[in-house]
Design an enzyme around this catalytic site. Structure first.
Site, PDB file in Angstrom:
ATOM      1  N   LYS A   1       0.862  -1.171   0.000  1.00 47.20           N
ATOM      2  CA  LYS A   1       0.000   0.000   0.000  1.00 47.20           C
ATOM      3  C   LYS A   1       0.900   1.223   0.000  1.00 47.20           C
ATOM      4  O   LYS A   1       1.529   1.532   1.004  1.00 47.20           O
ATOM      5  CB  LYS A   1      -0.940   0.047   1.206  1.00 47.20           C
ATOM      6  CG  LYS A   1      -1.920   1.244   1.076  1.00 47.20           C
ATOM      7  CD  LYS A   1      -2.550   1.683   2.365  1.00 47.20           C
ATOM      8  CE  LYS A   1      -1.922   2.876   3.047  1.00 47.20           C
ATOM      9  NZ  LYS A   1      -1.677   4.043   2.201  1.00 47.20           N
TER      10      LYS A   1
ATOM     11  N   GLU B   1       9.754   1.139  10.935  1.00 41.81           N
ATOM     12  CA  GLU B   1      10.800   2.129  10.764  1.00 41.81           C
ATOM     13  C   GLU B   1      10.105   3.466  10.903  1.00 41.81           C
ATOM     14  O   GLU B   1       9.399   3.901  10.001  1.00 41.81           O
ATOM     15  CB  GLU B   1      11.446   1.913   9.392  1.00 41.81           C
ATOM     16  CG  GLU B   1      12.887   2.314   9.330  1.00 41.81           C
ATOM     17  CD  GLU B   1      13.024   3.740   8.869  1.00 41.81           C
ATOM     18  OE1 GLU B   1      13.118   3.937   7.645  1.00 41.81           O
ATOM     19  OE2 GLU B   1      12.996   4.645   9.720  1.00 41.81           O
TER      20      GLU B   1
ATOM     21  N   CYS C   1      13.197  10.739   7.789  1.00 37.73           N
ATOM     22  CA  CYS C   1      13.075  10.247   9.157  1.00 37.73           C
ATOM     23  C   CYS C   1      14.354  10.462   9.960  1.00 37.73           C
ATOM     24  O   CYS C   1      14.313  10.646  11.175  1.00 37.73           O
ATOM     25  CB  CYS C   1      12.691   8.772   9.150  1.00 37.73           C
ATOM     26  SG  CYS C   1      13.688   7.791   8.021  1.00 37.73           S
TER      27      CYS C   1
ATOM     28  N   GLU D   1       8.974  15.388  16.395  1.00 36.26           N
ATOM     29  CA  GLU D   1       9.446  15.341  15.010  1.00 36.26           C
ATOM     30  C   GLU D   1       8.606  16.295  14.171  1.00 36.26           C
ATOM     31  O   GLU D   1       7.392  16.181  14.121  1.00 36.26           O
ATOM     32  CB  GLU D   1       9.315  13.919  14.467  1.00 36.26           C
ATOM     33  CG  GLU D   1       9.897  13.770  13.059  1.00 36.26           C
ATOM     34  CD  GLU D   1       9.754  12.355  12.520  1.00 36.26           C
ATOM     35  OE1 GLU D   1       8.685  11.742  12.762  1.00 36.26           O
ATOM     36  OE2 GLU D   1      10.685  11.856  11.866  1.00 36.26           O
TER      37      GLU D   1
END
Lengths: 479, 519
Positions: free
Chosen positions: A169, A245, A279, A377
């Site tokens: 996906k 992750e 990331c 973040e």
């Protein structure tokens, strides 16, 4: 378009993917839902249980993967353009880095496909034992929008090499490259049903994959909050092993003995590469007090020549738009938060232009560790610049985060480098460089940055089941 | 009529059998008058040094012969010590200063992958050249060997960027990492029985690891390596990385073994020559040596075996490649309960073996490599007869009749490597006995076991002192499966990940850690 051995969605619904430079619609894409995921999983299951993919040798799988890599390279321009359009990226960089890495990954795992080894073992008593590493079955992948092509490749390549089949996906923001790649896969000779692509949304298609009783493993790259949901879904369904992750708030620690110019460049690229949508972005930059003032000055100066704009039409552009309005609003709201909490804006701090989702590269100084911008973040072109005194302090502050994805150290001193490398709790540590990755280098985080590795031979472990086989021995002359 | 060295498969028998009928008349394919003319051009006959095809320093050349006729196919440059010196100097420069070890492993992988692609696109030409120079059936060269060569190169291409050393936990505050570095200049000496496959087994892992190579081909079969090496250069390998010297053992071969600037030596060939090579390496610079030598491999047929299958497998195990296989299953041990049936069927199969022009379709066996081998083989057959074994089929030049001999374990034909199409069938009673007899040899290259029993298979697999044990199969080779000998069949292993070790040097790098957060 959807790619479950090619078809359109069960519901007939579509959604739009937009060009972040303008907000205009690029294309309408079939919207996959639970039913479509079901169909995809069934196709993948059939391909695994009865199809040829796991039944041909690793060497043959490797050959097909090599062809796939070759095709990706042959179509690099087109793929890079598509990707850049969909994600707001820089086409030249996308071609060299994103597409280059994707082809590299495919080729790496093509070479690994016939090198998946079990072991013969030592047993107590008259037995012989050995391990087989078998393909696990049907894998589910939920991949993000920041490096769509690379993400597709690093997930799919080891799974294919191991002999698994899969349902992918892609992110709803960037569904196009996955569909393009699935088509190339077919041309390379990957049989129908081995790779199925279901574009759609997380709460529907993504959740369906994570909870599916017939998916054997899920690998996810994305935010920590969604990672949590996926793990919960696995627990509630069939306990499928999960690899995650997730996010990061990676520290870049710059010591007094660093080459100042190099350190400034590194801090910039470590933060602003891919418009900060990475990331491992080094969003907390710690500079030792001895060089702090010079560093701040040089950074401010350097940022003046940083160009934000349309990466397609201006060769000078360093930074394109954020991926969509949602991200754009988020980043701006963090910037506001930073201002409100009392941090100082050294450069930037504002959106750019009327159309699209452009944001000025932003550096905050006078940041306190407990500020929101220092803890959460942001996933945009925003850097927090802080000062430190001693190496002990730097290590402590670097580790004072729930995340543990990347870290960087800039120093000329061997001992300092070794010490910090071993002390910082991160999955990847860069010494005097940043973002240097490779197909042979395992990548993944700790703590709330997740678990499991992409890239490197260890990436295969996600797709293999270890089976121990034991038989009695009679009269063996050695044990 | 073949003038030189086509041999009918000879089958020798142990025991007290007497055949009341006349000796079997030799059948098989009627040899043609004229050998088929191969349609391949010989493009390269010179030495390949530093990326260029050059004459030998001495200007000398020698002929490579067509084993079907004994006539010259071409004259090739004859390399000697001076040429070896030049080649080693080129390889040294390419290693110490050139791009090959310095580029990323991924880039080396890509060169090798391109090489494999080129091998495939020129497969027909390569196979024809190989058959012409070695006498092996074209169907074998084209259908099996050339594809295996490409597969092999791809396999090692895939290892290039995955060569890992360990980071090990020291007992104290030290960071210790183990680097696996390319070893340097590798000297490689290959035989004539599988010229191109042997080229691949040596060159592919050496290059994948970042080394440079000086390769000496067998004087009987210099052609295919030169051609294929030119394709490697087309694939983008830098000059000096692979150097190919045609020449003879006592001159070029010895020079390579004794060279003070060669870092590693790898040899495939006879045990006798292997010993010389090890000695030369010891006397010069102690270069590490890998040896892949001869064998007298046992093929054991248990009483529960499917006899038809066993006969067929045993037949191929010994006769494949004109019997010129280091791992040929040249001692066939058959359980007494099925012995007679086995012998009858083996004899029939041997008589049916299609011997002829290797370029002709359907031919299973071509000529032996040269006159010297041919004579040696016939001497062994004669020795078998002289010492009392029964020859039940063949044993002579194609077209003549056979005669009978009886073999025992102590006979030369049961002890020494014949390297020709001679099958020796010995009888046994029990598992313990056959294990003992199978292992009673200075060799230890391979073994075959034919049985349905899981327990017998497991026990024999462990008890046989051989580098490869094939169970209910034989000659199954793949790039991933390590191969090599016990005892006097050799030292070291080729293929699989083990093949890499031959071409890597191990270096431990140790640094203190101050204030370690963990140990």
């Amino acid at each position: 378009m959807m790619y479950i051995s090619s078809s359109s969605s069960s519901s007939g619904r579509t959604f739009e993917t937009r060009d972040p430079r303008t907000g205009d619609v690029i294309a309408s894409v079939a919207e996959g839902d639970k039913d479509d995921v079901d169909l995809a999983v069934r196709a993948a299951r059939k391909a695994f249980d009865h199809g040829e993919w796991p039944r041909i040798s690793g060497s043959e799988r490797g050959r097909i993967l090599t062809r796939f890599a070759d095709l990706v390279e042959q179509h690099a321009d087109e793929l890079a353009a598509l990707e850049s359009l969909d994600a707001g990226k820089h086409p030249a960089v996308t071609k060299a880095v994103d597409v280059g890495n994707a082809a590299g990954s495919l080729r790496y795992f093509a070479g690994a496909a016939d090198k998946i080894h079990g072991e013969t073992l030592k047993m107590q008593g008259q037995f012989q034992g050995y391990t087989l590493r078998e393909p696990l079955g049907v894998a589910g992948f939920i991949i993000p929008w920041n490096f769509p092509t690379t993400m597709f490749a690093i997930k799919v390549a080891p799974a294919l090499a191991a002999g698994c089949t899969m349902v992918v996906k892609p992110a709803e923001q960037t569904p196009l490259s996955a569909l393009y790649l699935a088509d190339l896969a077919k041309k390379a000779g990957i049989p129908d049903g081995v790779i199925n692509v279901v574009p759609g949304f997380g709460p529907t298609a993504g959740a369906a994959i994570a909870s599916h009783m017939d998916v054997d493993t899920v690998s996810f790259t994305g935010s920590t909050e969604v990672g949590r949901l996926i793990m919960e879904a696995s627990a509630r369904s069939n306990l499928k092993p999960v690899s995650l992750e997730l996010g990061g708030k990676s520290p870049l620690i710059i010591f007094e003995d660093a080459d100042l110019d190099m350190a400034v460049e590194l801090a910039i690229s470590a933060n602003l590469f891919n418009k900060g949508e990475a990331c491992v972005a080094a969003s907390r930059v710690y500079v030792q007090e001895g060089i702090y003032d010079q560093f701040e000055k040089k950074l401010a100066e350097r940022m003046k020549s940083w160009v934000v704009g349309d990466p397609f039409n201006d060769p000078r552009v360093n930074q394109g738009p954020q991926v969509d309005k949602v991200q754009y609003d988020r980043v701006l709201s963090y910037i506001d938060q930073g201002k409100r909490e009392g941090a100082t804006v050294l450069t930037g701090g504002r959106p750019l232009g009327q159309n699209g989702y452009y944001i000025e590269p932003t550096v905050f100084t006078n940041v306190k560790e407990d500020m929101t911008i220092a803890k959460e973040e942001i996933f945009g072109p925003v850097m927090c610049l802080m000062k430190f005194k001693t190496v002990d302090e730097a290590i402590e502050r670097a580790n004072d985060t729930k995340y543990g994805l990347g870290a960087g150290v800039v120093t000329r001193d061997l001992d300092v480098a070794n010490r910090v490398v071993r002390s910082v709790r991160a999955g990847v540590v860069w010494v005097n460089c940043y973002f240097a990755m490779g197909s042979d280098v395992p990548f993944g985080g700790r703590k709330m940055s997740g678990f499991g590795k992409d890239e490197g031979m260890h990436a295969l472990d996600k797709f293999l089941a270890v089976k121990s086989v034991v038989t009695p021995l009679k009269g063996s002359p050695w044990m | 009529m073949y003038k030189a060295r086509a041999l009918l498969p000879g089958t020798l028998l142990h025991g007290r059998h007497r055949f009341s009928t006349a000796p079997a008349v030799v059948t098989g394919a009627a040899p043609n008058d004229e050998p088929i003319q191969p349609c391949v051009e010989i493009k390269h006959t010179q030495l390949l040094i530093n990326g260029n095809f050059v004459d030998a320093a001495s200007g000398k050349t020698f002929s490579t012969l067509d084993p079907r006729t004994g006539e010259a196919i071409a004259r090739v440059a004859e390399g000697d010590a001076e040429d070896i010196n030049r080649a080693v100097a080129a390889a040294r420069r390419a290693f110490d200063e050139g791009p090959w070890p310095r580029m990323s492993a991924y880039e080396r992988c890509r060169v090798l992958l391109r090489f494999a692609d080129l091998i495939e696109s020129h497969a027909e030409e390569i196979a024809a050249l190989e058959t012409w120079d070695s006498g092996k059936p074209l169907e074998q060269a084209a259908g099996a060997e050339v594809p295996m060569v490409a597969r092999f190169v791809r396999y090692y291409a895939g290892w290039a960027d995955k060569i890992h050393g360990l980071v090990v936990p020291a007992d104290g505050p030290h960071h210790a990492q183990v680097l696996h570095e390319p070893i340097g200049v590798a000297g490689q000496i290959i035989p004539w029985n599988f010229p191109l496959l042997m080229f691949a087994w040596k060159v592919a892992p050496a290059l994948a690891c970042g080394n440079t190579v000086v390769l000496k081909t067998a004087e009987q079969t210099p052609l295919s390596a030169l051609y294929v090496a030119s394709l490697l250069h087309e694939a983008g390998v830098p000059e000096g990385v692979l150097n190919v010297i045609s020449g003879f053992g006592p001159t070029a071969g010895a020079a390579l073994c004794s060279h003070m600037d060669v870092d590693k030596l790898a040899f495939t060939g006879s045990t006798g020559t292997g010993k010389i090579i090890l000695e030369l390496a010891a006397r010069s610079n102690l270069k590490p040596v890998t040896l892949e030598l001869g064998g007298k491999s046992p093929f054991v047929v248990m009483d529960d075996a499917d006899v038809d299958q066993a006969v067929e497998l045993a037949h191929h195990a010994v006769f494949f490649n004109q019997g010129q296989c280091c791992c040929a299953g040249s001692r066939t041990f058959v359980h007494e309960r099925v012995y007679d049936e086995f012998v009858e069927k083996s004899k029939a199969r041997a008589l049916n073996r299609v011997v002829g022009d290797p370029f002709r379709k359907g031919v299973e066996q071509g000529p032996q490599i040269d006159g010297e081998q041919f004579k040696k083989i016939l001497q062994y057959v004669k020795s078998g007869v002289d010492t009392g074994a029964t020859l039940v089929a063949g044993g002579e030049r194609v077209g003549d009749r056979g005669f009978y001999v009886h073999p025992t374990d102590e006979m030369k034909i049961a002890q020494e490597e014949i390297f020709g199409p001679v099958q020796t069938i010995l009888k046994f009673r029990g598992v313990e006995e056959v294990m003992r007899r199978a292992n009673a040899t200075p060799y230890g290259l391979a073994a075959g076991v034919f049985t349905r029993s899981l327990d017998v298979a497991n026990t024999m697999a462990r008890a046989l002192r051989a580098g490869t044990v094939w169970i209910n199969c034989y000659d199954v080779f793949d790039a991933a499966i390590p191969f090599g000998g016990f005892k006097m069949s050799g030292v070291g292993r080729e293929k699989g990940p083990y093949g890499l070790r031959n071409y890597l040097q191990t270096k431990s790098v140790v640094t203190p850690i101050r204030d370690a957060a963990w140990l």
